[in-house]
Each structure stands twice: as C-alpha cells, then as structure tokens.
Design a protein around this motif. Sequence first.
Motif, PDB file in Angstrom:
ATOM      1  N   LEU B  98       0.834  -1.209   0.000  1.00  0.00           N
ATOM      2  CA  LEU B  98       0.000   0.000   0.000  1.00  0.00           C
ATOM      3  C   LEU B  98       0.867   1.258   0.000  1.00  0.00           C
ATOM      4  O   LEU B  98       0.641   2.181  -0.786  1.00  0.00           O
ATOM      5  N   GLU B  99       1.896   1.284   0.848  1.00  0.00           N
ATOM      6  CA  GLU B  99       2.773   2.460   0.916  1.00  0.00           C
ATOM      7  C   GLU B  99       3.467   2.699  -0.417  1.00  0.00           C
ATOM      8  O   GLU B  99       3.630   3.846  -0.853  1.00  0.00           O
ATOM      9  N   ILE B 102       0.974   4.396  -2.519  1.00  0.00           N
ATOM     10  CA  ILE B 102       0.688   5.742  -2.008  1.00  0.00           C
ATOM     11  C   ILE B 102       1.764   6.719  -2.490  1.00  0.00           C
ATOM     12  O   ILE B 102       1.468   7.832  -2.930  1.00  0.00           O
ATOM     13  N   ILE B 103       3.016   6.274  -2.424  1.00  0.00           N
ATOM     14  CA  ILE B 103       4.127   7.139  -2.841  1.00  0.00           C
ATOM     15  C   ILE B 103       3.935   7.574  -4.298  1.00  0.00           C
ATOM     16  O   ILE B 103       4.112   8.740  -4.638  1.00  0.00           O
ATOM     17  N   ALA B 104       3.539   6.605  -5.142  1.00  0.00           N
ATOM     18  CA  ALA B 104       3.316   6.941  -6.554  1.00  0.00           C
ATOM     19  C   ALA B 104       2.111   7.861  -6.697  1.00  0.00           C
ATOM     20  O   ALA B 104       2.071   8.718  -7.584  1.00  0.00           O
ATOM     21  N   PHE B 106       1.170  10.262  -4.787  1.00  0.00           N
ATOM     22  CA  PHE B 106       1.416  11.644  -4.353  1.00  0.00           C
ATOM     23  C   PHE B 106       1.546  12.595  -5.546  1.00  0.00           C
ATOM     24  O   PHE B 106       1.269  13.783  -5.429  1.00  0.00           O
ATOM     25  N   GLU B 116      -4.010   7.971  -0.369  1.00  0.00           N
ATOM     26  CA  GLU B 116      -4.331   6.634   0.147  1.00  0.00           C
ATOM     27  C   GLU B 116      -5.604   6.096  -0.508  1.00  0.00           C
ATOM     28  O   GLU B 116      -5.667   4.937  -0.905  1.00  0.00           O
TER      29      GLU B 116
END
Lengths: 327, 241
Positions: B98-99, B102-104, B106, B116
């Motif tokens: 998931l993280e 999420i980074i992508a 942003f 998220e």
Amino acid sequence: MKDKSIHWGLPILLVLIALPAVIQDTFFLRVITEAIMWIGLALAFDVLAGYTGYLNFGHGAFFGVGAYTTAILMMQAHWPFALALPMGGVLAGVGALIAGLPTLRLKGAYFAIATWALSRAVQQLALIMDITGGPDGMRLPSFLNPQFFYYLMLAVVAATFALLWYLLECSPFGLKLKAIREDDQGAMALGLNPTKLKMQAFILSAVPTGVLGGVYAYWITFIDPASTLGDLVSDQALVMVVFGGMGTLIGPVIGALLIFAFKTLFWAYLSDFQLLYLIILGAVIALSVVFIPNGLWGTLRGARSQKKTEEKKDEGPAAKLSPSEGE
Amino acid sequence: MAEPILKVNSVTKCFGGLTAVNDVSFDVQPGEIIGLLGPNGAGKTTLFNVISGFYAPTSGTIIFKGQDISGKPPYTLADRGIGRTFQVVKPFAGLTVLENIIIASFLRYPKRKDAERHAWKILENTGLTDRADVSAASLTLAGRKRLEIGKALALEPTFLLLDEVVAGLNPTEADKTVELILELKKQGMTILVVEHIMRVIMNISDRLVVLNFGEKIAEGTAAEVARNPLVIEAYLGEAAA
C-alpha cells in the motif's frame, strides 16, 4: 497502520515538565538535561540515516557550527542569547546546504567518508582561526540556572520531535524519503526529485543539531574543537540510533536513553575502567547489528505486527474474503 | 491520422565506444499499443531509458505531445504523463505494498488521505488488495510485476512504458497481465511494450518496431514483421532467411 505509541507523548511531556519541581539535586537535573540533548541529536541524525538512508559521519560538525555561531555572536558581536541561538540553527542549515551539494551525490560508504572528511576540515578550521579561539576554545558568560537549561533543552527537543513526527510520520514527506532510501531510481520514475528531497532532509537534520549545539555552548559555558567538533557527537548519535532502531522516531529516543544511562552509570561507578566502557559499547553495537539489525524498537515492533498478521490469518479465509465480496 | 503522441526522431545513445541505440525513429499514435521487439542486447531497454528520461540521448530528439522532452529528468516526465515499469523490478522493499502505491499517488494527489484513497483503487485494479499490508519484499515475482504496473498506473499516465512485465510469469499469471494491458488500452491509454514472449507481444500490439544491434530493422503489423527477412535473420540466423 499508524503508530499508536505517539499517545504516550503528552503524558511523558507533562511528567518531564513537572520533574524539576521534584528533583532538587542539580547533578541529577544536569544528567537528565544531557540525556534530553542526546535524544535530540539522535533524532536529528535519524532523519538522514534511518529515513533517507544516508549515514552522516559529519553530523557532529553541525553541532559544532551551532555552538561556535552562538558563542561568537554572543562574545564578539554582543548579541543576546535569544538571537544568537536561532542563528546557530540557521548557520548549521546553510552549512548543510553547502556540504550537501557535493556529498549528496555520493552513496553508502562514500557519503560517510566524504561527510567525515568535511567535519574534520571544519574542526581544523576551528583550531587555526582566531575568531574561534583556536585550540583554547571559547568561554561564554556563565548563567548558572540549571532549571532554565533543563526547560530550554526540553523545549528544543520536544519541538524537534513534534516537527519530525509531523513531517516524517504524518505528511507525505516521510514516505517520499523512504522511497529514496529504498530505490532512488524507482522513486524518480514516480515523479520524485531525489536531489531536492535529500537536500531537504539534510537541512532538516542539521538545523535542530545546530540549535542544540548553541544551547550546549551557553549551558556548559566552554567549548573547544575537541568537545564540540570531534567525532564524539556523530559516533554517539549513530550508536544510539542503530541500537534503538533506525527509520523510526521512538527508536532513537530509546537508544539515546539506554546508551546515555549506561555511559553515565559507568562513569559514575566504574570510572577507573574507562577503557572498558568503549570496549563494552563496541561489543554491544556489534552484537546489536548482527542480532537485532532493526534495533530494539524495530525488533519489538516487528514482533508485534507479525503477531497481528498471524491473528488475522486465524480468522480464516472467510473473514479475508468478505470485503471484496461486498463490492 | 492524428498527431502522434510520441515521436522518436533519429535517437542515438552511445556509452563510450558502444552505440546501444543507433539512429532509431518511429511514431506512436494516441491509443495505440506498440510492441518493441529485438533479440537480447538489441537496445530495447536503453531506448526505454532514453524515452523515460533516465538517459539523455547522445543525438536525436524525443517529442511528447508536441514538446521536446529529450534529456528531461524522469520526475518531470512522470509529471507530464509518462509512466514506466522496470525490467528489473524496483519495489520499495522495506515498505508495504500500500505504501508503495501511495508514494506513486502523491504525484496527482499531494494530500496523504487522497493519495491513500487513490492507492486502494489502484490495488483493486491490479488485484493486490489482499496484499496491501504485507511488505513489498515478500511478494512473489508475479506480485512484484503487478506492483510495478500499479505504481506506474498510480501516476495516471497518458503514455505507459512496460518493460517485460509478462516475462517470468506462469501462463495463468501472464494471461491476467495481458488482460490488464488490454483493459488499459480500452480506457484509451497509449502503451509501449517491450516483451520477449512472442505469443504475448504479437497478440496485443497494434504495430511492432523491431531492433537489432541498436538499429531499427523493421516496423509494421505483426504479420508484416513476421514475414520480414531481416527479422527472421535476426532471430534465427542467416541460413533461415
């Protein structure tokens, strides 16, 4: 997903604020003040080491720059402490900007070596210049108020913790730094500018370190190149962060407290065996790197989350499937 | 024909004395799937890296949506709408699936909450929902390749570069990925695919570009390319041609 340990923050802060009322012994207050300082230094070190993946062996130079800036502004330019102290942080930040331009291109051991060499150069500079007092160091006016320094140190470190908590654990910035740490090429393809992010992290790590250096200078009233610009600050911060748990904010706090307590007790009761202290410290670090590479906090947290996923599995496949069925 | 979304103009890329890509030109129309073919070492991945900004071309230009993007850094191109995957997958191993997404996310959703929410949508599309909380390092190869696609999709690109996302998967997994690619095409995405598995690339591509020793040796539909003597020679040797 978020770490719940932050809920302990406020009660702990309240206890720390009330502490000087209970403790009348100035020696003990002094020890706690120094412990808080080390927590701040370890936290700042972890911004670059744990979150961004860059081991900065020149961390101590920012501490020294902050200490000397504050001292020089107070002694030569006759600035009041309240103005000289922030300038310590500002100059450390500017120093990070200048040092970061060439060094942040490097990776791994090369970055460590380059930052270490730069910090040695800064120390040499302090040794030969007139304005810094050379090897004799500088003496500051003594302000003998242990409570004042306790509260000042606490305020600086609590503010640092809160700022880092917000930036690294709540805002997108922390995840972006971790992406750089894990794979900077992959991060670039996702729209992240590694150079910019690394520079921001470097400055974020340097500014609180510089401010702590300024507080230290006025508190101890004497600074010299050996005590503020030596290897000690970088090495100690590294050990605390590695032992406590890199890439977290709780880890450095735990590491700083345990290592500092060990050091203080050792010097208080076994000062005849000073050599032994470094040997034991070295052994502890070697063992922790081998057996708990994620540090104390990282290992504890890892065990806890593993337990959680196992519990989830026990709920059986039916429980796992239900959310997707609902859609 | 419409204005091409991507124009590769006589691109050459040298590493020291080695010319990895030599004077290659082709156009990509919006909504097309272009397959990039060629034996090992033909320069496919190098060309990918030039288009996605990881290398600056030694000479030649890349025009994307009418603008010269040659030599622009990858993060700028991601913002302009170019998403890519890596042949050697690059998961953020220490972070959860998931993280990673999420980074992508942003890039288009700068706020954590929005990112998220968007990431969960991507997880669903790529079939990774039930793996959201495991660390990316614990994914199987198939999972990592899906994650790689998911991260590229989270950028909401208009142009997607897929570097061997099917290679190494078993037939069932491969079919699932092909389905996903065709679904993306249906949504109007333009895709450039590098793939070794002929069955896959012949089936999904509208047109093929074939490289050999860094030079373009053929371009056209699957049937045209398969008949081309230069292509046969490159793959099977001179005698076969």
